[in-house]
Scaffold this active site. Structure first.
Site, PDB file in Angstrom:
ATOM      1  N   THR A   4      27.897 -49.929   8.041  1.00  0.00           N
ATOM      2  CA  THR A   4      28.291 -51.104   7.255  1.00  0.00           C
ATOM      3  C   THR A   4      27.350 -52.247   7.599  1.00  0.00           C
ATOM      4  OG1 THR A   4      29.992 -52.813   6.907  1.00  0.00           O
ATOM      5  CG2 THR A   4      29.984 -51.719   9.050  1.00  0.00           C
TER       6      THR A   4
ATOM      7  N   ARG B 155      32.216 -59.826   5.060  1.00  0.00           N
ATOM      8  CA  ARG B 155      33.681 -59.706   4.963  1.00  0.00           C
ATOM      9  C   ARG B 155      34.305 -60.736   5.894  1.00  0.00           C
ATOM     10  NH1 ARG B 155      36.712 -54.058   3.961  1.00  0.00           N
ATOM     11  NH2 ARG B 155      34.584 -53.309   3.984  1.00  0.00           N
TER      12      ARG B 155
HETATM   13  P1  ADP Z   1      35.207 -49.305   5.371  1.00  0.00           P
HETATM   14  O1  ADP Z   1      35.157 -47.886   5.851  1.00  0.00           O
HETATM   15  O2  ADP Z   1      33.843 -49.877   5.150  1.00  0.00           O
HETATM   16  O3  ADP Z   1      36.108 -50.166   6.209  1.00  0.00           O
HETATM   17  P2  ADP Z   1      37.313 -49.233   3.394  1.00  0.00           P
HETATM   18  O4  ADP Z   1      38.232 -50.031   4.244  1.00  0.00           O
HETATM   19  O5  ADP Z   1      37.207 -49.518   1.953  1.00  0.00           O
HETATM   20  O6  ADP Z   1      35.816 -49.269   3.892  1.00  0.00           O
HETATM   21  O7  ADP Z   1      37.766 -47.688   3.579  1.00  0.00           O
HETATM   22  C1  ADP Z   1      36.997 -46.685   2.909  1.00  0.00           C
HETATM   23  C2  ADP Z   1      37.916 -45.512   2.583  1.00  0.00           C
HETATM   24  O8  ADP Z   1      38.505 -44.996   3.783  1.00  0.00           O
HETATM   25  C3  ADP Z   1      39.123 -45.897   1.722  1.00  0.00           C
HETATM   26  O9  ADP Z   1      38.791 -45.907   0.345  1.00  0.00           O
HETATM   27  C4  ADP Z   1      40.090 -44.774   2.037  1.00  0.00           C
HETATM   28  O10 ADP Z   1      39.751 -43.613   1.304  1.00  0.00           O
HETATM   29  C5  ADP Z   1      39.807 -44.518   3.517  1.00  0.00           C
HETATM   30  N1  ADP Z   1      40.777 -45.256   4.305  1.00  0.00           N
HETATM   31  C6  ADP Z   1      40.813 -46.592   4.495  1.00  0.00           C
HETATM   32  N2  ADP Z   1      41.884 -46.913   5.265  1.00  0.00           N
HETATM   33  C7  ADP Z   1      42.534 -45.746   5.546  1.00  0.00           C
HETATM   34  C8  ADP Z   1      43.720 -45.390   6.282  1.00  0.00           C
HETATM   35  N3  ADP Z   1      44.450 -46.334   6.899  1.00  0.00           N
HETATM   36  N4  ADP Z   1      44.070 -44.078   6.361  1.00  0.00           N
HETATM   37  C9  ADP Z   1      43.324 -43.134   5.746  1.00  0.00           C
HETATM   38  N5  ADP Z   1      42.217 -43.392   5.026  1.00  0.00           N
HETATM   39  C10 ADP Z   1      41.821 -44.679   4.928  1.00  0.00           C
HETATM   40  O1  F6P Z   2      31.747 -54.219   3.816  1.00  0.00           O
HETATM   41  C1  F6P Z   2      30.498 -54.460   3.236  1.00  0.00           C
HETATM   42  C2  F6P Z   2      30.618 -55.515   2.148  1.00  0.00           C
HETATM   43  O2  F6P Z   2      29.359 -55.740   1.592  1.00  0.00           O
HETATM   44  C3  F6P Z   2      31.198 -56.829   2.637  1.00  0.00           C
HETATM   45  O3  F6P Z   2      30.245 -57.611   3.330  1.00  0.00           O
HETATM   46  C4  F6P Z   2      31.646 -57.420   1.320  1.00  0.00           C
HETATM   47  O4  F6P Z   2      32.624 -58.421   1.478  1.00  0.00           O
HETATM   48  C5  F6P Z   2      32.226 -56.190   0.620  1.00  0.00           C
HETATM   49  O5  F6P Z   2      31.514 -55.069   1.140  1.00  0.00           O
HETATM   50  C6  F6P Z   2      32.063 -56.216  -0.876  1.00  0.00           C
HETATM   51  O6  F6P Z   2      32.770 -55.075  -1.365  1.00  0.00           O
HETATM   52  P1  F6P Z   2      32.435 -54.481  -2.822  1.00  0.00           P
HETATM   53  O7  F6P Z   2      31.077 -53.837  -2.739  1.00  0.00           O
HETATM   54  O8  F6P Z   2      33.530 -53.487  -3.047  1.00  0.00           O
HETATM   55  O9  F6P Z   2      32.429 -55.641  -3.763  1.00  0.00           O
END
Ligand code: ADP
Ligand code: F6P
Length: 332
Positions: A138, A184
């Site tokens: 990320t 974020r």
């Molecule tokens: P990041 O991994 O960058 O934090 P997200 O929070 O959007 O991005 O999570 C990415 C994906 O991981 C989600 O779309 C979902 O499929 C999975 N995920 C997120 N949170 C959970 C959770 N609490 N339990 C299981 N899978 C999760």
């Molecule tokens: O987590 C990476 C990121 O680029 C954050 O810095 C930003 O707030 C978010 O993703 C934007 O999410 P999306 O690409 O879903 O608009």
């Protein structure tokens, strides 16, 4: 030709692993995917690429990757495996379905490249008997257990390039610029890019600010001859547009606002990110070959480490505010 015998997996029996990218994409993810495939094949493993993150897993979108599959991607931003967000995988039923699909395709272990949300999915799979290793992918640099996440250095350099360009026009017109950056809820991109870019002021969520104090500092700069001011605002603080309007209203200065947005997510990864991603991808394969699971790879200094996923998910990312203080001093 790789001698299969010499390089057969130390974890007798493991034959096939999977890899997916999840959450916001980040420059360097492709370098990590390339390292996993090349290191895996080197050790006699089959590597299955799962497309579109957990959503693709549930749709069984997967292909066997070979050495040629990851040719010419080390220099490319984004992710060749695509990424997606998947609400279904946040449910026990979705996680169970994912584990069953992995077993159906004889995928014994999974490497997940993403952020803390993706790690929660990986942990759920590990509880269902699938060995999982997480890699911090990320641009936000907001994952505990590592000094750097894959993509952060590239995003910082993208912001620095933008600041340098804005500085030219800001000086020519003697204007004040507000630049909003991603991250974020973390201020790492703003803090590091602000120091490196010589921003006059940096606003981050981790350090409460008083706009009046910011204006006092900016006015002092103008009084000593500064011909412009650049204020970097982390999106976790608020909207750059609103902050710019407040500054203009308070000072009467000509203020312009630039929201850098998603260009911070793209671009060719820097050497730092390519090397970080390659090292982490290779280590993830080694951990699986040793039979490890529910671990997340990180870097401390120059040393790679593996931390329990539970520990990571129970921790909070800490920002080094001494760098923030230094940036404040050097921009007087
Ligand atoms: P990041 O991994 O960058 O934090 P997200 O929070 O959007 O991005 O999570 C990415 C994906 O991981 C989600 O779309 C979902 O499929 C999975 N995920 C997120 N949170 C959970 C959770 N609490 N339990 C299981 N899978 C999760
Ligand atoms: O987590 C990476 C990121 O680029 C954050 O810095 C930003 O707030 C978010 O993703 C934007 O999410 P999306 O690409 O879903 O608009």
């Amino acid at each position: 030709m790789v001698d299969k015998e010499k390089n057969s997996p130390t974890n007798a029996g493991m034959k096939r692993i999977g890899i997916l990218t999840s959450g916001g994409d980040a420059p360097g993810m492709n370098a990590a995917v390339r390292a996993v495939v090349r290191k895996g094949v080197y050790h006699g493993l089959e590597v299955v690429g799962i497309k579109h993150g957990y959503a693709g897993l549930l749709r069984e979108e997967m292909d066997l990757l070979d050495l040629g599959s990851v040719a010419d991607i080390i220099q490319r931003g984004g992710t060749k495996l695509f990424t997606a967000r998947c609400e279904e995988f946040k449910t026990p039923e979705g996680q169970q379905k994912g584990a069953e699909i992995l077993r159906k395709h004889d995928i014994e272990a999974l490497i997940v490249i993403g952020g803390d949300g993706s790690y929660r999915g990986a942990r759920a799979l590990s509880h269902l008997g699938i060995n999982t290793i997480g890699l911090p992918g990320t641009i936000d640099n907001d994952i505990p257990g590592t000094d750097y996440t894959i993509g952060f250095d590239t995003a910082v350099n993208t912001v620095i390039e933008a600041i340098d360009k804005i500085r030219d026009t800001a000086t020519s017109h003697e204007r004040t610029y507000v630049v909003e950056v991603m991250g974020r809820n973390a201020g790492d991109i703003a803090m590091i890019a602000g120091l490196a870019g010589g921003a006059e002021s940096i606003l981050i969520p981790e350090s409460p600010f008083d706009l009046d104090q910011v204006l006092v500092k900016l006015r002092k700069g103008v009084e000593r001859g500064k011909r412009h001011s650049i204020i970097l605002v982390a999106e976790g603080v608020g909207h750059g547009m609103e902050i710019g309007e407040k500054i203009a209203a308070e000072t009467g200065w000509e203020v312009r606002v630039t929201v850098l947005g998603h260009l911070q997510r793209g671009g060719s990864p820097t050497a730092f990110d390519r090397i970080l991603a390659s090292r982490m991808g290779a280590m993830a394969v080694d951990l699986l070959l040793e039979g490890q699971t529910s671990k997340v790879v990180g870097i401390r200094g120059t040393k790679l480490i593996a931390t329990d996923i539970d520990e990571i998910l129970e921790s909070k990312h800490e920002i080094d505010l001494s760098i923030y203080e230094l940036a404040g001093i050097l921009s007087i």
